[in-house]
Design an enzyme around this catalytic site. Structure first.
Site, PDB file in Angstrom:
ATOM      1  N   ASN A 198     -75.091  32.006  24.094  1.00 51.53           N
ATOM      2  CA  ASN A 198     -75.319  32.857  22.922  1.00 51.53           C
ATOM      3  C   ASN A 198     -73.994  33.448  22.451  1.00 51.53           C
ATOM      4  O   ASN A 198     -73.087  32.634  22.175  1.00 51.53           O
ATOM      5  CB  ASN A 198     -76.471  33.870  23.085  1.00 51.53           C
ATOM      6  CG  ASN A 198     -76.444  34.781  24.279  1.00 51.53           C
ATOM      7  OD1 ASN A 198     -76.649  34.328  25.394  1.00 51.53           O
ATOM      8  ND2 ASN A 198     -76.237  36.064  24.084  1.00 51.53           N
ATOM      9  N   ASP A 199     -73.846  34.714  22.335  1.00 48.74           N
ATOM     10  CA  ASP A 199     -72.699  35.307  21.617  1.00 48.74           C
ATOM     11  C   ASP A 199     -71.324  34.718  21.978  1.00 48.74           C
ATOM     12  O   ASP A 199     -71.022  34.550  23.155  1.00 48.74           O
ATOM     13  CB  ASP A 199     -72.564  36.799  21.943  1.00 48.74           C
ATOM     14  CG  ASP A 199     -73.855  37.554  21.879  1.00 48.74           C
ATOM     15  OD1 ASP A 199     -74.861  37.001  21.446  1.00 48.74           O
ATOM     16  OD2 ASP A 199     -73.841  38.728  22.284  1.00 48.74           O
ATOM     17  N   GLN A 222     -71.407  33.882  25.968  1.00 52.09           N
ATOM     18  CA  GLN A 222     -72.542  34.198  26.823  1.00 52.09           C
ATOM     19  C   GLN A 222     -73.197  32.888  27.256  1.00 52.09           C
ATOM     20  O   GLN A 222     -73.585  32.069  26.410  1.00 52.09           O
ATOM     21  CB  GLN A 222     -73.554  35.061  26.058  1.00 52.09           C
ATOM     22  CG  GLN A 222     -73.080  36.471  25.791  1.00 52.09           C
ATOM     23  CD  GLN A 222     -73.131  37.325  27.040  1.00 52.09           C
ATOM     24  OE1 GLN A 222     -74.190  37.786  27.439  1.00 52.09           O
ATOM     25  NE2 GLN A 222     -71.978  37.527  27.671  1.00 52.09           N
ATOM     26  N   TRP A 276     -82.020  31.839  27.922  1.00 52.82           N
ATOM     27  CA  TRP A 276     -81.177  33.021  28.154  1.00 52.82           C
ATOM     28  C   TRP A 276     -81.363  33.532  29.584  1.00 52.82           C
ATOM     29  O   TRP A 276     -82.481  33.555  30.092  1.00 52.82           O
ATOM     30  CB  TRP A 276     -81.556  34.111  27.146  1.00 52.82           C
ATOM     31  CG  TRP A 276     -80.680  35.321  27.205  1.00 52.82           C
ATOM     32  CD1 TRP A 276     -79.520  35.508  26.531  1.00 52.82           C
ATOM     33  CD2 TRP A 276     -80.898  36.504  27.976  1.00 52.82           C
ATOM     34  NE1 TRP A 276     -78.993  36.740  26.841  1.00 52.82           N
ATOM     35  CE2 TRP A 276     -79.815  37.367  27.729  1.00 52.82           C
ATOM     36  CE3 TRP A 276     -81.889  36.913  28.874  1.00 52.82           C
ATOM     37  CZ2 TRP A 276     -79.698  38.629  28.321  1.00 52.82           C
ATOM     38  CZ3 TRP A 276     -81.770  38.170  29.469  1.00 52.82           C
ATOM     39  CH2 TRP A 276     -80.695  39.013  29.178  1.00 52.82           C
ATOM     40  N   SER A 303     -71.748  40.799  26.590  1.00 58.31           N
ATOM     41  CA  SER A 303     -70.690  40.469  25.622  1.00 58.31           C
ATOM     42  C   SER A 303     -69.528  41.454  25.621  1.00 58.31           C
ATOM     43  O   SER A 303     -69.666  42.608  26.019  1.00 58.31           O
ATOM     44  CB  SER A 303     -71.288  40.414  24.218  1.00 58.31           C
ATOM     45  OG  SER A 303     -72.040  39.237  24.118  1.00 58.31           O
ATOM     46  N   ASP A 350     -71.193  45.785  24.603  1.00 58.81           N
ATOM     47  CA  ASP A 350     -70.389  44.869  23.786  1.00 58.81           C
ATOM     48  C   ASP A 350     -69.098  45.506  23.259  1.00 58.81           C
ATOM     49  O   ASP A 350     -68.876  45.588  22.040  1.00 58.81           O
ATOM     50  CB  ASP A 350     -71.218  44.322  22.609  1.00 58.81           C
ATOM     51  CG  ASP A 350     -72.601  43.877  23.024  1.00 58.81           C
ATOM     52  OD1 ASP A 350     -72.749  43.424  24.171  1.00 58.81           O
ATOM     53  OD2 ASP A 350     -73.544  43.994  22.217  1.00 58.81           O
ATOM     54  N   GLU A 393     -75.581  46.460  18.111  1.00 54.95           N
ATOM     55  CA  GLU A 393     -74.971  45.458  19.009  1.00 54.95           C
ATOM     56  C   GLU A 393     -73.696  44.817  18.445  1.00 54.95           C
ATOM     57  O   GLU A 393     -73.547  44.617  17.247  1.00 54.95           O
ATOM     58  CB  GLU A 393     -75.896  44.267  19.313  1.00 54.95           C
ATOM     59  CG  GLU A 393     -77.248  44.569  19.809  1.00 54.95           C
ATOM     60  CD  GLU A 393     -77.996  43.322  20.241  1.00 54.95           C
ATOM     61  OE1 GLU A 393     -78.673  43.422  21.260  1.00 54.95           O
ATOM     62  OE2 GLU A 393     -77.931  42.263  19.575  1.00 54.95           O
TER      63      GLU A 393
HETATM   64  C1  FRU Z   1     -76.457  40.040  21.402  1.00 56.53           C
HETATM   65  C2  FRU Z   1     -76.653  40.502  22.838  1.00 56.53           C
HETATM   66  C3  FRU Z   1     -75.590  41.501  23.239  1.00 56.53           C
HETATM   67  C4  FRU Z   1     -75.547  41.341  24.719  1.00 56.53           C
HETATM   68  C5  FRU Z   1     -75.772  39.865  24.879  1.00 56.53           C
HETATM   69  C6  FRU Z   1     -76.511  39.474  26.120  1.00 56.53           C
HETATM   70  O1  FRU Z   1     -76.980  38.785  21.181  1.00 56.53           O
HETATM   71  O2  FRU Z   1     -77.939  41.060  23.000  1.00 56.53           O
HETATM   72  O3  FRU Z   1     -75.855  42.813  22.826  1.00 56.53           O
HETATM   73  O4  FRU Z   1     -74.336  41.746  25.265  1.00 56.53           O
HETATM   74  O5  FRU Z   1     -76.492  39.432  23.758  1.00 56.53           O
HETATM   75  O6  FRU Z   1     -76.568  38.094  26.275  1.00 56.53           O
END
Ligand code: FRU
Length: 525
Positions: free
Chosen positions: A60-61, A77, A85, A118, A186, A255
């Site tokens: 992800n991020d 991520q 996830w 993140s 984050d 976020e």
């Molecule tokens: C955004 C988020 C962040 C967090 C991460 C966890 O997509 O929720 O806030 O750090 O993904 O994977």
């Protein structure tokens, strides 16, 4: 291989520690190491060919994006245990051009009962952390340790150009929990040259819903004001001791905050190897004054505000803009320490469910775009545009100037549209409603509403000097739309039919078209 062993050696004693987990943290032995990914290629029929995906498993991020010594680093991520996830770990890839990525061993693994959420990366040019070895600058990674209990912000650093990371102070907090449990995370960290200090910005409060207020945590939420978000600014001399500098209260923040200093109306980006839209005539005032800069703060959903920052406090006129109008752009981040003055941003194309079509990886990154501020009739706005490096992927080019739509069918049938970068320009009064069919993905322009439409999502594109423009990037898993030189952008996950590699166009009158077939970024297997 060595890097993996070193990383495990640093982290495994912590993994064994007792402690609550925010999610099921896998046993170290169950983690798939990066070398085990190497028998997975990049040639699957739904594998994006010019967008980053992990060789295997979930991402992800984007995290830790930073340039150093000829390399762009993209951490992300990552779940090294599967296609969903979980087990958040920082994956890692490097590139010389932000296009062709080489994935490296996982950079930061879960420890101490927490996972690695993140955060950002930066170069410690002045060795403020005191960890530099020889001439190689220290790279720092600032991240959230996601525990079952209160989250905190911690730091890891690398003295070997990101190949291995050490946890600072065994991964303990550099910024302790601010009282919002899991609703603070984050960190964005950057060096603020004017005040000669490090700045961290952190989203520190979640919006509290009515459900929260009625739920089992109602005692805890009782005294909290109703729902505003907040970005907390901290400063530091040494990356270790952080002081609260100010709070920026807004309802929209949520976020993954990022904060960048952008020139206003750079005159067609001549001063750097940038990629301003070819004709920058259709926005007001191209002063080209690179000293005229403003700060832009944005969150995961790419709401943004523009203003001034004095090293401690951010002040704005409170107008909120939106950096992407599509459904699949989230948690974007910019490269720290850009080598050429450009600000390049990459987002997570959230919702790119490649798992459903049997791919060995899941989710993808957006195409990198520049960010520039331009003065428009509605004030100063963010413009985004695909990085110029895309031209190194161009294969066959097809260009048509002012051609009647009715006469284009034969020429269009010559095109192999597997991967394309295509632009169109027309006068909607002449063409009426246009429909552009790219591999079965239908983009139309509604002349009455002055907007493009894809998958039911409108993208505003009023005429400028009687014309509208659209640039689209189509890959095996996406379509990205840039209207009117990047004034409005929409990012979509899309799965074109692998058998359909055609482009069709309908409408009246004439259009100008440029269509580039693209090469893959992945080495041929
Ligand atoms: C955004 C988020 C962040 C967090 C991460 C966890 O997509 O929720 O806030 O750090 O993904 O994977």
């Amino acid at each position: 291989m060595k890097a993996i062993l070193v990383t495990f050696a640093v982290i495994s004693p912590l993994l064994a520690q007792e402690g609550p987990t925010s999610q099921k943290v896998s046993e170290e032995k169950d983690m798939q190491t990066f070398p085990s990914y190497l028998d997975t290629g990049y040639d699957q029929k739904h594998r994006p060919q010019f967008h980053f995906t992990s060789r295997k498993n979930w991402l992800n991020d984007p995290n830790g994006m930073v340039y150093y010594d000829g390399e762009y680093h993209l951490f992300f991520q990552h779940n090294p245990m599967g296609n969903k996830w979980g087990n958040m770990t920082w994956g890692h890839a490097v590139s010389k051009d932000m296009l062709r990525w080489e994935q490296l061993p996982h950079a930061i693994l879960p420890y101490g009962g927490g996972t690695i959420f993140s955060g950002t990366g930066a170069v410690d040019h002045n060795n403020t952390l005191g960890k530099q070895k020889g001439d190689v600058k220290t790279l720092i990674a600032s991240y959230t340790l996601a525990l079952k209990g209160p989250f905190y912000q911690a730091l890891a650093y690398s003295t070997d150009k990101g190949r291995t990371f050490e946890l600072l102070n065994e991964g303990k907090a550099v910024v302790p929990n601010q009282g919002i449990e899991r609703g603070e995370r984050d960190p964005k960290v950057f060096w603020h040259e004017a005040s000669k200090k490090w700045v961290m910005i952190l989203w520190v409060k979640k919006a509290i819903t009515d459900k929260d207020r009625r739920g089992r945590n109602k005692q805890r939420y009782k005294d909290m004001p109703n729902g505003p978000g907040k970005v907390r600014f901290f400063t530091s001399d040494n990356l270790t001791d952080w002081e609260v500098a100010s709070d920026f209260d807004r309802d929209w923040v949520f976020e993954c905050m990022d904060f960048v200093h952008l020139p206003v109306d750079p005159s067609s980006s001549k001063n750097y190897a940038g990629t301003s839209p070819s004709s920058s005539k259709n926005y007001a005032g191209t002063s080209g004054d690179l000293n005229n800069k403003k700060w832009l703060l944005f969150d995961a959903s790419f709401d943004y505000e523009i203003g001034e920052f004095d090293g401690t406090t951010f002040t704005t006129d409170k107008k909120v803009g939106l950096g992407d109008f599509g459904p699949n752009y989230y948690a974007a981040q910019t490269f720290n320490n850009s080598p050429d003055g450009r600000t390049v941003v990459i987002g997570w194309m959230r919702g790119s469910d490649f798992n459903k079509v049997g791919m060995p990886f899941n989710e993808q990154m957006s195409f990198p775009t520049t960010m520039e501020l331009r003065t428009t009739q509605d004030g100063i706005k963010l413009f985004r545009w695909p990085i110029q490096e895309i031209e190194s992927l161009y294969n066959r080019k097809h260009a048509f100037t002012n051609r009647p739509v009715a006469k284009l069918a034969d020429a269009l049938s010559e095109i192999d549209a597997d991967l394309i970068d295509a632009s169109i320009e027309f006068d909607p009064e002449e063409t009426g409603t246009i429909e552009w069919n790219l591999r079965g993905l239908k983009v139309s322009y509604d002349a009455d509403k002055q907007q493009f439409l894809y998958a039911g999502v409108p993208l505003a594109a009023p005429t400028v000097n009687g014309k509208v423009k659209l640039r689209v990037l189509v890959d095996r898993g996406s379509i990205e739309l840039f209207a009117n030189d990047g004034a409005a952008v929409a990012t979509h996950f899309a799965l074109p039919d692998p058998e359909n590699r055609s482009i069709r166009l309908s409408g009246n009158g004439s259009v100008s078209l440029v269509i580039n077939e693209l090469k893959s970024i992945w080495p041929q297997q």
